[in-house]
Design a protein around this motif. Structure first.
Motif, PDB file in Angstrom:
ATOM      1  N   ALA A  71       0.838  -1.210   0.000  1.00  0.00           N
ATOM      2  CA  ALA A  71       0.000   0.000   0.000  1.00  0.00           C
ATOM      3  C   ALA A  71       0.867   1.252   0.000  1.00  0.00           C
ATOM      4  CB  ALA A  71      -0.933  -0.008   1.205  1.00  0.00           C
ATOM      5  N   ASP A  72       1.958   1.215   0.745  1.00  0.00           N
ATOM      6  CA  ASP A  72       2.897   2.341   0.781  1.00  0.00           C
ATOM      7  C   ASP A  72       3.437   2.599  -0.625  1.00  0.00           C
ATOM      8  OD1 ASP A  72       5.897   3.234   0.941  1.00  0.00           O
ATOM      9  OD2 ASP A  72       5.092   3.811   2.878  1.00  0.00           O
ATOM     10  N   GLU A  73       3.924   1.556  -1.289  1.00  0.00           N
ATOM     11  CA  GLU A  73       4.498   1.714  -2.640  1.00  0.00           C
ATOM     12  C   GLU A  73       3.444   2.141  -3.663  1.00  0.00           C
ATOM     13  OE1 GLU A  73       7.549   1.728  -3.907  1.00  0.00           O
ATOM     14  OE2 GLU A  73       8.543   1.280  -2.017  1.00  0.00           O
ATOM     15  N   THR A  74       2.236   1.586  -3.547  1.00  0.00           N
ATOM     16  CA  THR A  74       1.171   1.952  -4.483  1.00  0.00           C
ATOM     17  C   THR A  74       0.791   3.417  -4.312  1.00  0.00           C
ATOM     18  OG1 THR A  74       0.353  -0.322  -4.528  1.00  0.00           O
ATOM     19  CG2 THR A  74      -1.169   1.399  -5.274  1.00  0.00           C
ATOM     20  N   ALA A  75       0.651   3.864  -3.067  1.00  0.00           N
ATOM     21  CA  ALA A  75       0.321   5.273  -2.823  1.00  0.00           C
ATOM     22  C   ALA A  75       1.433   6.182  -3.346  1.00  0.00           C
ATOM     23  CB  ALA A  75       0.079   5.512  -1.331  1.00  0.00           C
ATOM     24  N   ARG A  76       2.680   5.789  -3.144  1.00  0.00           N
ATOM     25  CA  ARG A  76       3.805   6.596  -3.654  1.00  0.00           C
ATOM     26  C   ARG A  76       3.795   6.651  -5.182  1.00  0.00           C
ATOM     27  NH1 ARG A  76       7.239   7.774   0.550  1.00  0.00           N
ATOM     28  NH2 ARG A  76       6.914   6.459   2.366  1.00  0.00           N
ATOM     29  N   ALA A  77       3.442   5.537  -5.824  1.00  0.00           N
ATOM     30  CA  ALA A  77       3.375   5.509  -7.289  1.00  0.00           C
ATOM     31  C   ALA A  77       2.272   6.438  -7.793  1.00  0.00           C
ATOM     32  CB  ALA A  77       3.139   4.081  -7.786  1.00  0.00           C
ATOM     33  N   GLY A  91      -2.839  15.860  -2.204  1.00  0.00           N
ATOM     34  CA  GLY A  91      -2.405  14.873  -3.192  1.00  0.00           C
ATOM     35  C   GLY A  91      -2.058  13.548  -2.545  1.00  0.00           C
ATOM     36  N   LYS A  92      -1.432  13.601  -1.376  1.00  0.00           N
ATOM     37  CA  LYS A  92      -1.101  12.365  -0.652  1.00  0.00           C
ATOM     38  C   LYS A  92      -2.377  11.680  -0.159  1.00  0.00           C
ATOM     39  CE  LYS A  92       3.484  13.891   0.491  1.00  0.00           C
ATOM     40  NZ  LYS A  92       4.658  13.409   1.109  1.00  0.00           N
ATOM     41  N   MET A  93      -3.376  12.467   0.214  1.00  0.00           N
ATOM     42  CA  MET A  93      -4.654  11.880   0.624  1.00  0.00           C
ATOM     43  C   MET A  93      -5.322  11.174  -0.554  1.00  0.00           C
ATOM     44  SD  MET A  93      -6.209  14.763   3.229  1.00  0.00           S
ATOM     45  CE  MET A  93      -7.800  13.986   3.249  1.00  0.00           C
ATOM     46  N   VAL A  94      -5.296  11.818  -1.716  1.00  0.00           N
ATOM     47  CA  VAL A  94      -5.879  11.214  -2.924  1.00  0.00           C
ATOM     48  C   VAL A  94      -5.149   9.917  -3.261  1.00  0.00           C
ATOM     49  CG1 VAL A  94      -6.154  11.531  -5.428  1.00  0.00           C
ATOM     50  CG2 VAL A  94      -6.770  13.386  -3.851  1.00  0.00           C
ATOM     51  N   ALA A  95      -3.819   9.945  -3.191  1.00  0.00           N
ATOM     52  CA  ALA A  95      -3.019   8.760  -3.496  1.00  0.00           C
ATOM     53  C   ALA A  95      -3.291   7.639  -2.486  1.00  0.00           C
ATOM     54  CB  ALA A  95      -1.538   9.122  -3.506  1.00  0.00           C
ATOM     55  N   SER A  96      -3.416   8.005  -1.228  1.00  0.00           N
ATOM     56  CA  SER A  96      -3.732   7.020  -0.189  1.00  0.00           C
ATOM     57  C   SER A  96      -5.098   6.388  -0.447  1.00  0.00           C
ATOM     58  CB  SER A  96      -3.706   7.691   1.183  1.00  0.00           C
ATOM     59  OG  SER A  96      -4.037   6.789   2.199  1.00  0.00           O
ATOM     60  N   ALA A  97      -6.072   7.220  -0.803  1.00  0.00           N
ATOM     61  CA  ALA A  97      -7.410   6.701  -1.116  1.00  0.00           C
ATOM     62  C   ALA A  97      -7.338   5.760  -2.321  1.00  0.00           C
ATOM     63  CB  ALA A  97      -8.373   7.852  -1.388  1.00  0.00           C
ATOM     64  N   GLY A  98      -6.603   6.149  -3.347  1.00  0.00           N
ATOM     65  CA  GLY A  98      -6.465   5.295  -4.529  1.00  0.00           C
ATOM     66  C   GLY A  98      -5.822   3.969  -4.194  1.00  0.00           C
ATOM     67  N   SER A  99      -4.802   3.999  -3.367  1.00  0.00           N
ATOM     68  CA  SER A  99      -4.127   2.776  -2.943  1.00  0.00           C
ATOM     69  C   SER A  99      -5.098   1.867  -2.192  1.00  0.00           C
ATOM     70  CB  SER A  99      -2.932   3.130  -2.053  1.00  0.00           C
ATOM     71  OG  SER A  99      -2.314   1.980  -1.544  1.00  0.00           O
ATOM     72  N   ASN A 100      -5.897   2.450  -1.306  1.00  0.00           N
ATOM     73  CA  ASN A 100      -6.853   1.657  -0.537  1.00  0.00           C
ATOM     74  C   ASN A 100      -7.980   1.108  -1.405  1.00  0.00           C
ATOM     75  OD1 ASN A 100      -6.240   1.492   2.442  1.00  0.00           O
ATOM     76  ND2 ASN A 100      -5.796   3.621   1.978  1.00  0.00           N
ATOM     77  N   ILE A 101      -8.439   1.878  -2.366  1.00  0.00           N
ATOM     78  CA  ILE A 101      -9.478   1.380  -3.277  1.00  0.00           C
ATOM     79  C   ILE A 101      -8.941   0.175  -4.047  1.00  0.00           C
ATOM     80  CG2 ILE A 101     -10.801   1.920  -5.367  1.00  0.00           C
ATOM     81  CD1 ILE A 101     -11.056   4.823  -4.157  1.00  0.00           C
ATOM     82  N   GLY A 102      -7.723   0.303  -4.556  1.00  0.00           N
ATOM     83  CA  GLY A 102      -7.118  -0.831  -5.262  1.00  0.00           C
ATOM     84  C   GLY A 102      -6.980  -2.044  -4.362  1.00  0.00           C
ATOM     85  N   GLY A 103      -6.551  -1.827  -3.120  1.00  0.00           N
ATOM     86  CA  GLY A 103      -6.421  -2.931  -2.171  1.00  0.00           C
ATOM     87  C   GLY A 103      -7.755  -3.570  -1.836  1.00  0.00           C
ATOM     88  N   LEU A 104      -8.790  -2.750  -1.680  1.00  0.00           N
ATOM     89  CA  LEU A 104     -10.120  -3.290  -1.371  1.00  0.00           C
ATOM     90  C   LEU A 104     -10.676  -4.105  -2.535  1.00  0.00           C
ATOM     91  CD1 LEU A 104     -11.697  -0.282   0.537  1.00  0.00           C
ATOM     92  CD2 LEU A 104     -11.094  -2.518   1.487  1.00  0.00           C
ATOM     93  N   VAL A 105     -10.458  -3.651  -3.753  1.00  0.00           N
ATOM     94  CA  VAL A 105     -10.906  -4.413  -4.923  1.00  0.00           C
ATOM     95  C   VAL A 105     -10.169  -5.753  -4.964  1.00  0.00           C
ATOM     96  CG1 VAL A 105     -10.888  -4.479  -7.455  1.00  0.00           C
ATOM     97  CG2 VAL A 105     -11.630  -2.403  -6.261  1.00  0.00           C
TER      98      VAL A 105
END
Length: 159
Positions: A71-77, A91-105
């Motif tokens: 999740a750390d690496e995905t959010a950084r990407a 922007g970091k919040m958006v990236a964190s949300a995106g990482s979590n959405i990908g992880g939840l899927v």
């Protein structure tokens, strides 16, 4: 008729979801692979004389560390893809949300494929922690992982 069948089949096919996941991975520069490498380093996993390596899950905190770092690496990407905006708090919040959405899927797909729900919930919890770790430099995130692993779920279902 064939195109309707294809649309229905492709939208429900696990292969299509894996392909979508792979496409997202490729677009982001394969953060999951970077996370596997970081996890190997974190757990001090080295190849034996035949070049084989032990499974990360065979190590204490292995699954937790892999999910945290993925999740750390995905959010950084995602932050990197966002350009200068990715460096801002929003922007970091958006990236964190995106990482979590990908992880939840990903975890939802695992549950649909028969994995225990509790295991996916624990993995998603570790993903959330790792995405928060992406707000700080990698070295600091690793120090947070050192503390988090004492309290976070191990991501393994106990029988």
């Amino acid at each position: 008729m064939s195109s309707q069948f294809q649309k229905k089949f492709i939208s429900k096919s696990p292969l299509a979801q894996q392909s979508l996941e792979h496409q997202a991975e490729a677009y982001l520069g394969f953060p999951q692979e970077k996370a596997r490498q970081r996890t190997d380093e974190y757990l001090n996993i080295v190849p034996d004389e035949d070049g084989l390596m032990e499974e990360q899950n065979s190590f204490e905190h292995g699954d937790l560390a892999r999910h945290y770092l993925a999740a750390d690496e995905t959010a950084r990407a995602i932050q990197k893809k966002l350009g200068g905006f990715g460096d801002t708090f929003l922007g970091k919040m958006v990236a964190s949300a995106g990482s979590n959405i990908g992880g939840l899927v990903h975890e939802a797909t695992n549950v649909l494929n028969g994995r225990p729900i509790m295991e996916s919930l624990e993995d998603a919890t570790n993903n959330l922690a790792g995405s928060i770790g992406s707000f700080v430099p990698k070295e600091t995130s690793t120090k947070i992982l050192d503390i988090y692993k004492k309290y976070g779920p191990d991501g393994k279902v106990k029988k």
